[in-house]
Motif scaffolding. Structure first.
Motif, mmCIF file in Angstrom:
data_model
loop_
_atom_site.group_PDB
_atom_site.id
_atom_site.type_symbol
_atom_site.label_atom_id
_atom_site.label_comp_id
_atom_site.label_asym_id
_atom_site.label_seq_id
_atom_site.Cartn_x
_atom_site.Cartn_y
_atom_site.Cartn_z
ATOM 1 N N TYR A 161 0.835 -1.204 0.000
ATOM 2 C CA TYR A 161 0.000 0.000 0.000
ATOM 3 C C TYR A 161 0.873 1.259 0.000
ATOM 4 C CZ TYR A 161 -3.857 3.059 1.612
ATOM 5 O OH TYR A 161 -4.806 4.047 1.746
ATOM 6 N N VAL A 162 1.914 1.249 0.839
ATOM 7 C CA VAL A 162 2.826 2.386 0.910
ATOM 8 C C VAL A 162 3.547 2.581 -0.418
ATOM 9 C CG1 VAL A 162 4.962 3.227 1.990
ATOM 10 C CG2 VAL A 162 3.137 2.261 3.405
ATOM 11 N N ASN A 163 4.012 1.489 -1.032
ATOM 12 C CA ASN A 163 4.699 1.587 -2.324
ATOM 13 C C ASN A 163 3.777 2.157 -3.392
ATOM 14 O OD1 ASN A 163 7.242 0.615 -1.542
ATOM 15 N ND2 ASN A 163 6.590 -1.512 -1.752
ATOM 16 N N SER A 168 2.502 4.819 -8.183
ATOM 17 C CA SER A 168 1.431 5.130 -9.149
ATOM 18 C C SER A 168 0.275 5.884 -8.522
ATOM 19 C CB SER A 168 0.913 3.834 -9.785
ATOM 20 O OG SER A 168 0.394 2.956 -8.797
ATOM 21 N N GLY A 169 0.123 5.780 -7.197
ATOM 22 C CA GLY A 169 -0.944 6.496 -6.513
ATOM 23 C C GLY A 169 -2.091 5.588 -6.115
ATOM 24 N N LEU A 170 -2.854 6.033 -5.136
ATOM 25 C CA LEU A 170 -3.996 5.280 -4.610
ATOM 26 C C LEU A 170 -5.282 5.770 -5.255
ATOM 27 C CD1 LEU A 170 -2.999 5.525 -0.835
ATOM 28 C CD2 LEU A 170 -2.704 3.521 -2.310
ATOM 29 N N GLN A 213 -4.219 9.522 -5.340
ATOM 30 C CA GLN A 213 -3.531 10.144 -4.209
ATOM 31 C C GLN A 213 -2.086 9.682 -4.186
ATOM 32 O OE1 GLN A 213 -5.451 10.466 -0.228
ATOM 33 N NE2 GLN A 213 -3.752 9.219 0.476
ATOM 34 N N ARG A 214 -1.173 10.604 -4.350
ATOM 35 C CA ARG A 214 0.259 10.284 -4.394
ATOM 36 C C ARG A 214 1.025 11.085 -3.341
ATOM 37 N NH1 ARG A 214 -0.784 10.944 -10.027
ATOM 38 N NH2 ARG A 214 -0.591 9.001 -11.207
#
Length: 241
Positions: A161-163, A168-170, A213-214
């Motif tokens: 999740y952190v990576n 690329s972003g959430l 979200q990045r």
């Protein structure tokens, strides 16, 4: 002849979210006059300066992150620089659909809430994975109805999740939320108006995917519960559902 109170409704990027304000204004047309101003347009400042208004009615954006930031920035100029009165106030609009700002406010006021951690350094988030309790909840700063919520059960899930957040972003989910329950009645309602259903999910898809979200992660303590209460307190009055 009595002079009517002059209002302006500050429309956001969505075509319908300001209509509740408009309907209320129409019911009081004997006492107020109103106009609708789209403050997402490039001429927003000129339009506001052309007339004098007694009060501006805000409808902040809540679906796309950068448009939410744009709306808040323009409200800041309108209220703090130009001195207009708005409702809801700038402070209320700032925390609306902004889990970052809300987390800061709750902690600063020492109000009881699930422990929330914001990391803008990837290394800090990775270090946190060594000491946090699982499961832990990952959230996007914007997004309603659980669309940006991920329950991370293990350290490898959290690291992935952190990576993603620093890569690329959430993105948020935009399809039907099967966790809400009452599935049959919700499907029945959606099938009753197919054009509206298509419009609704297209809007959700755009809001969920156009602005990943990045650059940071928001992680929150996991608190098991079967349901939740939403409560509002205004002065000495309150209600919950």
């Amino acid at each position: 002849m009595d002079v009517k109170t002059s209002l302006a409704i500050l429309k956001n990027e969505n075509s319908d979210e300001h209509l509740g304000w408009a309907d209320s204004c129409k019911k009081l047309s004997d006492r107020i006059s109103y106009e609708i101003i789209d403050i997402t347009k490039s001429d927003w400042l000129t339009v506001i300066q052309e007339k004098s208004y007694d009060l501006l009615l805000a409808r902040p954006s809540g679906s796309i992150g950068f448009l939410k930031e744009m709306y808040d920035e323009r409200l800041y100029c309108i209220t703090k620089t130009m001195g207009y009165k708005i409702y809801p106030g700038f402070e209320e609009c700032k925390v609306y659909e902004n889990k970052r700002a809300l987390a800061y406010m709750l902690k600063a006021l020492k109000l009881k809430h699930p422990a929330t951690h914001l990391f803008y350094h990837k290394a800090e988030a990775i270090d946190f994975s060594d000491i946090c309790n699982f499961p832990i909840v990952g959230k996007t700063a914007i997004g309603a109805g659980g669309s940006g919520v991920r329950i991370l059960k293990t350290k490898p899930e959290l690291l992935s999740y952190v990576n993603q957040a620093f890569g690329s972003g959430l993105t948020r989910s935009w399809g039907p939320n099967m966790r809400k329950g009452n599935t049959f009645n919700r499907i029945k309602k959606r099938l009753g108006n197919i054009p509206e259903t298509i419009r609704y999910f297209n809007k959700k898809k755009k809001g969920s995917t156009v602005d990943p979200q990045r650059g940071y992660v928001l992680l929150q303590e996991y608190i098991p519960c079967d349901h939740e209460w939403r409560c509002v307190v205004v002065g000495d009055s309150y209600f919950g559902h």
